[in-house]
Design a protein around this motif. Sequence first.
Motif, PDB file in Angstrom:
ATOM      1  N   THR A 178     -22.527  11.759   8.030  1.00  0.00           N
ATOM      2  CA  THR A 178     -21.323  11.307   7.334  1.00  0.00           C
ATOM      3  C   THR A 178     -21.040   9.847   7.628  1.00  0.00           C
ATOM      4  N   TYR A 179     -21.193   9.458   8.875  1.00  0.00           N
ATOM      5  CA  TYR A 179     -20.941   8.061   9.247  1.00  0.00           C
ATOM      6  C   TYR A 179     -21.902   7.124   8.524  1.00  0.00           C
ATOM      7  N   GLU A 180     -23.186   7.418   8.582  1.00  0.00           N
ATOM      8  CA  GLU A 180     -24.185   6.525   7.982  1.00  0.00           C
ATOM      9  C   GLU A 180     -23.975   6.372   6.478  1.00  0.00           C
ATOM     10  N   VAL A 181     -23.652   7.454   5.824  1.00  0.00           N
ATOM     11  CA  VAL A 181     -23.511   7.457   4.363  1.00  0.00           C
ATOM     12  C   VAL A 181     -22.196   6.820   3.920  1.00  0.00           C
ATOM     13  N   THR A 182     -21.094   7.236   4.534  1.00  0.00           N
ATOM     14  CA  THR A 182     -19.780   6.776   4.082  1.00  0.00           C
ATOM     15  C   THR A 182     -19.441   5.383   4.593  1.00  0.00           C
ATOM     16  N   GLU A 183     -19.844   5.060   5.810  1.00  0.00           N
ATOM     17  CA  GLU A 183     -19.524   3.742   6.357  1.00  0.00           C
ATOM     18  C   GLU A 183     -20.287   2.643   5.629  1.00  0.00           C
ATOM     19  N   ALA A 184     -21.537   2.924   5.265  1.00  0.00           N
ATOM     20  CA  ALA A 184     -22.298   1.936   4.500  1.00  0.00           C
ATOM     21  C   ALA A 184     -21.615   1.665   3.165  1.00  0.00           C
ATOM     22  N   ARG A 185     -21.153   2.721   2.516  1.00  0.00           N
ATOM     23  CA  ARG A 185     -20.479   2.545   1.225  1.00  0.00           C
ATOM     24  C   ARG A 185     -19.162   1.798   1.392  1.00  0.00           C
ATOM     25  N   ARG A 186     -18.430   2.132   2.435  1.00  0.00           N
ATOM     26  CA  ARG A 186     -17.132   1.487   2.659  1.00  0.00           C
ATOM     27  C   ARG A 186     -17.304  -0.004   2.929  1.00  0.00           C
ATOM     28  N   ILE A 187     -18.223  -0.353   3.812  1.00  0.00           N
ATOM     29  CA  ILE A 187     -18.388  -1.756   4.200  1.00  0.00           C
ATOM     30  C   ILE A 187     -18.918  -2.593   3.038  1.00  0.00           C
ATOM     31  N   ILE A 188     -19.924  -2.081   2.347  1.00  0.00           N
ATOM     32  CA  ILE A 188     -20.445  -2.817   1.191  1.00  0.00           C
ATOM     33  C   ILE A 188     -19.352  -2.993   0.145  1.00  0.00           C
ATOM     34  N   GLY A 189     -18.566  -1.953  -0.075  1.00  0.00           N
ATOM     35  CA  GLY A 189     -17.466  -2.048  -1.026  1.00  0.00           C
ATOM     36  C   GLY A 189     -16.447  -3.094  -0.623  1.00  0.00           C
ATOM     37  N   ASN A 190     -16.118  -3.147   0.651  1.00  0.00           N
ATOM     38  CA  ASN A 190     -15.167  -4.146   1.145  1.00  0.00           C
ATOM     39  C   ASN A 190     -15.696  -5.561   0.959  1.00  0.00           C
ATOM     40  N   GLU A 191     -16.980  -5.740   1.179  1.00  0.00           N
ATOM     41  CA  GLU A 191     -17.577  -7.077   1.100  1.00  0.00           C
ATOM     42  C   GLU A 191     -17.766  -7.554  -0.336  1.00  0.00           C
ATOM     43  N   LEU A 192     -18.074  -6.633  -1.229  1.00  0.00           N
ATOM     44  CA  LEU A 192     -18.391  -7.020  -2.601  1.00  0.00           C
ATOM     45  C   LEU A 192     -17.263  -6.742  -3.595  1.00  0.00           C
ATOM     46  N   GLY A 193     -16.261  -6.000  -3.150  1.00  0.00           N
ATOM     47  CA  GLY A 193     -15.181  -5.649  -4.064  1.00  0.00           C
ATOM     48  C   GLY A 193     -15.513  -4.485  -4.965  1.00  0.00           C
TER      49      GLY A 193
END
Length: 239
Positions: free
Chosen positions: A133-148
């Motif tokens: 869950t961490y690997e999948v959701t955190e990657a999506r969250r961080i990329i989303g935060n960085e790229l909008g």
Amino acid sequence: YKARQTFLATDTLPWSFAAQLDWLEAHGYTTILPRDLAEHWDRGVPLPARCVILTFDDGYPEWVSTVLPLLKLHHMTAEFYVTLDAIADGRLSWADVRTLAAAGMGIGAHDVHHVQLAMLGPNRPPASTAAMTYEVTEARRIIGNELGRPPDSMAYVGGGFDAALVGIVRRAGYSTARTIIRGVVQSPADRWTLHVSRIGVWDDVVDPTACVNDPSEATCAIRLPLTTFPQRVSGAAPG
């Protein structure tokens, strides 16, 4: 969950890649992104008659210095599956990722730590639900935060997946996910286990030293008969 694994490099020579793009262009192929495939399945958005998705995994500076100019030259796009470790260790920067996104490329997720989470082999259990869950959701969250914009697609590290991991990917909000299962036929039922053809580093390469000093020069590669690459694209020999 910070254990790391090392994977084999499968870089394609720049002039060989240029010849492959030339072949796709000459044979009427149009590049699309995984989100386009999802839009076709979900909303009936039409796709080109001959469409192909190009994908790159992990994260390297050559994505911007070499791959992107060649894609732009051919008016093509690709999905770049970014592992956040590549940014943490300096191989890639967020500026690089933004450059790719601004050029119309797709930015997908490839986990945080580039660790295979499932299908690890005999006597090697899958990662815990919490780690997945961490690997999948955190990657999506961080990329989303960085790229909008959060990534809509992800690639399983090492190609490994199981029912638990697929379920986590679905619930995280990804509309597609790519495996390393060989093949070119995709279906809505396999949207979280998309198939792929692997382009080998020596496919159709007669002399790997040719043009090595001038990666922008594609003429020597064009002179080579591309016999393997068409089989990769057709699925006759997906690698």
